[in-house]
Scaffold this motif. Structure first.
Motif, PDB file in Angstrom:
ATOM      1  N   ASN A 240       0.830  -1.211   0.000  1.00 47.48           N
ATOM      2  CA  ASN A 240       0.000   0.000   0.000  1.00 47.48           C
ATOM      3  C   ASN A 240       0.859   1.254   0.000  1.00 47.48           C
ATOM      4  OD1 ASN A 240       0.984  -0.081   2.586  1.00 47.48           O
ATOM      5  ND2 ASN A 240      -0.928   0.546   3.534  1.00 47.48           N
ATOM      6  N   GLU A 241       1.992   1.206  -0.697  1.00 47.98           N
ATOM      7  CA  GLU A 241       2.906   2.344  -0.695  1.00 47.98           C
ATOM      8  C   GLU A 241       3.461   2.586  -2.095  1.00 47.98           C
ATOM      9  OE1 GLU A 241       5.468   3.009   2.909  1.00 47.98           O
ATOM     10  OE2 GLU A 241       6.981   2.432   1.439  1.00 47.98           O
ATOM     11  N   VAL A 242       3.438   3.847  -2.499  1.00 45.21           N
ATOM     12  CA  VAL A 242       4.091   4.260  -3.743  1.00 45.21           C
ATOM     13  C   VAL A 242       5.289   5.085  -3.317  1.00 45.21           C
ATOM     14  CG1 VAL A 242       3.909   5.598  -5.872  1.00 45.21           C
ATOM     15  CG2 VAL A 242       1.940   4.289  -5.057  1.00 45.21           C
ATOM     16  N   THR A 243       6.472   4.674  -3.761  1.00 43.02           N
ATOM     17  CA  THR A 243       7.694   5.337  -3.325  1.00 43.02           C
ATOM     18  C   THR A 243       8.551   5.704  -4.519  1.00 43.02           C
ATOM     19  OG1 THR A 243       7.700   4.010  -1.316  1.00 43.02           O
ATOM     20  CG2 THR A 243       9.736   5.131  -1.852  1.00 43.02           C
ATOM     21  N   GLY A 244       8.995   6.943  -4.551  1.00 43.52           N
ATOM     22  CA  GLY A 244       9.986   7.406  -5.512  1.00 43.52           C
ATOM     23  C   GLY A 244      11.116   8.018  -4.703  1.00 43.52           C
ATOM     24  N   ALA A 245      12.293   8.102  -5.261  1.00 41.63           N
ATOM     25  CA  ALA A 245      13.424   8.635  -4.493  1.00 41.63           C
ATOM     26  C   ALA A 245      14.256   9.594  -5.333  1.00 41.63           C
ATOM     27  CB  ALA A 245      14.303   7.494  -3.994  1.00 41.63           C
ATOM     28  N   VAL A 246      14.800  10.573  -4.654  1.00 43.70           N
ATOM     29  CA  VAL A 246      15.820  11.451  -5.210  1.00 43.70           C
ATOM     30  C   VAL A 246      17.051  11.156  -4.374  1.00 43.70           C
ATOM     31  CG1 VAL A 246      16.531  13.828  -5.638  1.00 43.70           C
ATOM     32  CG2 VAL A 246      14.107  13.193  -5.833  1.00 43.70           C
ATOM     33  N   TYR A 247      18.156  10.835  -5.026  1.00 48.01           N
ATOM     34  CA  TYR A 247      19.308  10.356  -4.278  1.00 48.01           C
ATOM     35  C   TYR A 247      20.621  10.765  -4.948  1.00 48.01           C
ATOM     36  CZ  TYR A 247      20.048   6.997  -7.966  1.00 48.01           C
ATOM     37  OH  TYR A 247      20.304   6.436  -9.190  1.00 48.01           O
ATOM     38  N   THR A 248      21.682  10.586  -4.195  1.00 44.30           N
ATOM     39  CA  THR A 248      23.042  10.644  -4.710  1.00 44.30           C
ATOM     40  C   THR A 248      23.826   9.538  -4.043  1.00 44.30           C
ATOM     41  OG1 THR A 248      25.089  11.901  -4.881  1.00 44.30           O
ATOM     42  CG2 THR A 248      23.657  12.432  -3.024  1.00 44.30           C
ATOM     43  N   ALA A 249      24.657   8.891  -4.809  1.00 45.39           N
ATOM     44  CA  ALA A 249      25.490   7.818  -4.263  1.00 45.39           C
ATOM     45  C   ALA A 249      26.908   8.306  -3.978  1.00 45.39           C
ATOM     46  CB  ALA A 249      25.525   6.635  -5.235  1.00 45.39           C
ATOM     47  N   VAL A 250      27.132   9.602  -4.085  1.00 50.58           N
ATOM     48  CA  VAL A 250      28.461  10.141  -3.784  1.00 50.58           C
ATOM     49  C   VAL A 250      28.729   9.971  -2.296  1.00 50.58           C
ATOM     50  CG1 VAL A 250      29.832  12.263  -3.693  1.00 50.58           C
ATOM     51  CG2 VAL A 250      28.497  11.744  -5.719  1.00 50.58           C
ATOM     52  N   GLU A 251      29.855   9.389  -1.979  1.00 53.77           N
ATOM     53  CA  GLU A 251      30.193   9.013  -0.610  1.00 53.77           C
ATOM     54  C   GLU A 251      30.180  10.190   0.366  1.00 53.77           C
ATOM     55  OE1 GLU A 251      34.018   7.050   1.615  1.00 53.77           O
ATOM     56  OE2 GLU A 251      33.544   6.353  -0.394  1.00 53.77           O
ATOM     57  N   TYR A 252      30.575  11.366  -0.076  1.00 52.62           N
ATOM     58  CA  TYR A 252      30.675  12.499   0.840  1.00 52.62           C
ATOM     59  C   TYR A 252      29.391  13.331   0.921  1.00 52.62           C
ATOM     60  CZ  TYR A 252      31.799  15.099  -3.480  1.00 52.62           C
ATOM     61  OH  TYR A 252      31.779  15.649  -4.733  1.00 52.62           O
ATOM     62  N   ALA A 253      28.349  12.923   0.217  1.00 48.95           N
ATOM     63  CA  ALA A 253      27.094  13.681   0.214  1.00 48.95           C
ATOM     64  C   ALA A 253      26.520  13.931   1.615  1.00 48.95           C
ATOM     65  CB  ALA A 253      26.065  13.001  -0.681  1.00 48.95           C
ATOM     66  N   PRO A 254      26.495  12.930   2.525  1.00 50.53           N
ATOM     67  CA  PRO A 254      25.948  13.207   3.861  1.00 50.53           C
ATOM     68  C   PRO A 254      26.728  14.278   4.611  1.00 50.53           C
ATOM     69  CG  PRO A 254      26.194  10.845   3.526  1.00 50.53           C
ATOM     70  CD  PRO A 254      26.859  11.520   2.366  1.00 50.53           C
ATOM     71  N   TYR A 255      28.036  14.347   4.368  1.00 51.13           N
ATOM     72  CA  TYR A 255      28.856  15.352   5.053  1.00 51.13           C
ATOM     73  C   TYR A 255      28.530  16.757   4.555  1.00 51.13           C
ATOM     74  CZ  TYR A 255      31.351  11.072   6.151  1.00 51.13           C
ATOM     75  OH  TYR A 255      31.665   9.810   6.571  1.00 51.13           O
ATOM     76  N   VAL A 256      28.191  16.856   3.287  1.00 48.40           N
ATOM     77  CA  VAL A 256      27.779  18.152   2.737  1.00 48.40           C
ATOM     78  C   VAL A 256      26.389  18.497   3.264  1.00 48.40           C
ATOM     79  CG1 VAL A 256      27.256  19.449   0.630  1.00 48.40           C
ATOM     80  CG2 VAL A 256      29.210  17.872   0.672  1.00 48.40           C
ATOM     81  N   GLU A 257      25.472  17.545   3.184  1.00 53.81           N
ATOM     82  CA  GLU A 257      24.076  17.775   3.603  1.00 53.81           C
ATOM     83  C   GLU A 257      23.963  18.156   5.072  1.00 53.81           C
ATOM     84  OE1 GLU A 257      19.777  17.682   3.056  1.00 53.81           O
ATOM     85  OE2 GLU A 257      21.342  17.551   1.556  1.00 53.81           O
ATOM     86  N   PHE A 258      24.661  17.440   5.955  1.00 48.19           N
ATOM     87  CA  PHE A 258      24.506  17.620   7.394  1.00 48.19           C
ATOM     88  C   PHE A 258      25.676  18.330   8.072  1.00 48.19           C
ATOM     89  CE2 PHE A 258      22.156  13.676   6.330  1.00 48.19           C
ATOM     90  CZ  PHE A 258      20.875  14.157   6.556  1.00 48.19           C
ATOM     91  N   GLY A 259      26.795  18.501   7.368  1.00 45.44           N
ATOM     92  CA  GLY A 259      27.976  19.092   7.970  1.00 45.44           C
ATOM     93  C   GLY A 259      28.695  18.086   8.848  1.00 45.44           C
ATOM     94  N   THR A 260      29.815  18.512   9.410  1.00 44.38           N
ATOM     95  CA  THR A 260      30.600  17.638  10.286  1.00 44.38           C
ATOM     96  C   THR A 260      31.109  18.444  11.474  1.00 44.38           C
ATOM     97  OG1 THR A 260      32.653  18.092   9.087  1.00 44.38           O
ATOM     98  CG2 THR A 260      31.378  16.173   8.364  1.00 44.38           C
ATOM     99  N   GLY A 261      31.463  17.751  12.526  1.00 45.06           N
ATOM    100  CA  GLY A 261      32.064  18.385  13.692  1.00 45.06           C
ATOM    101  C   GLY A 261      31.201  19.472  14.315  1.00 45.06           C
ATOM    102  N   VAL A 262      31.858  20.379  15.015  1.00 39.60           N
ATOM    103  CA  VAL A 262      31.182  21.455  15.735  1.00 39.60           C
ATOM    104  C   VAL A 262      30.441  22.376  14.764  1.00 39.60           C
ATOM    105  CG1 VAL A 262      31.545  23.440  17.255  1.00 39.60           C
ATOM    106  CG2 VAL A 262      32.845  21.347  17.624  1.00 39.60           C
ATOM    107  N   ARG A 263      31.071  22.707  13.646  1.00 35.17           N
ATOM    108  CA  ARG A 263      30.413  23.593  12.671  1.00 35.17           C
ATOM    109  C   ARG A 263      29.159  22.953  12.075  1.00 35.17           C
ATOM    110  NH1 ARG A 263      36.065  24.847  10.076  1.00 35.17           N
ATOM    111  NH2 ARG A 263      36.712  26.597  11.355  1.00 35.17           N
ATOM    112  N   GLY A 264      29.235  21.675  11.788  1.00 31.01           N
ATOM    113  CA  GLY A 264      28.066  20.984  11.250  1.00 31.01           C
ATOM    114  C   GLY A 264      26.915  20.973  12.237  1.00 31.01           C
TER     115      GLY A 264
END
Length: 146
Positions: free
Chosen positions: A71-95
């Motif tokens: 009962n679910e229709v799912t589509g996704a927008v994604y990137t498989a680039v390894e560093y994408a989460p670090y860009v999206e969420f930041g890292t360390g204290v600044r992130g």
């Protein structure tokens, strides 16, 4: 296409889909069409606001076409680039200080400065929520008119 490093899913309208077994095929097709059109909007938005250095990250943003499962229709927008989460969420204290996405918990290391968050996927979804909802309802209405 490797496993997505970061993704956003747009799920179909649960109230409608809860009656999935009773829906005519053209209505289901309308929902799938609406989700596919919605993912295209999110993909375009993410590419527009994605920070660019070499262009690899922006060029790696893609769509996974809508699928119907139970009962679910799912589509996704994604990137498989390894560093994408670090860009999206930041890292360390600044992130931690600059991540405005409160919906998804992120663990940060406080022993180094890190990099600021530069979200591009989540804002592309959030900034288009009203448009997406309207688009899905329009697709369903068009499917009923067929």
């Amino acid at each position: 296409m490797g496993k997505p490093a970061v993704g956003i899913e747009i799920k179909g309208i649960q109230e409608t889909l809860s009656h999935y077994s009773r829906l005519p095929k053209n209505v289901i097709d309308g929902i799938v069409d609406g989700v596919n059109r919605a993912t295209a909007i999110v993909e375009g938005g993410a590419k527009r606001i994605c920070p660019v250095d070499t262009g690899l990250l922006r060029n790696s943003i893609h769509i996974k076409p809508a699928t119907v499962l139970a009962n679910e229709v799912t589509g996704a927008v994604y990137t498989a680039v390894e560093y994408a989460p670090y860009v999206e969420f930041g890292t360390g204290v600044r992130g931690e200080a600059t991540n405005t996405n409160e919906k998804y918990p992120v663990a940060y290391s406080s022993d180094w400065a890190g990099q600021i968050a530069q979200p591009f996927l989540y804002p592309a979804l959030e900034n288009n929520k009203d448009k997406i909802e309207k688009m899905i309802y329009q697709s369903i209405a068009q499917s009923l008119a067929r």
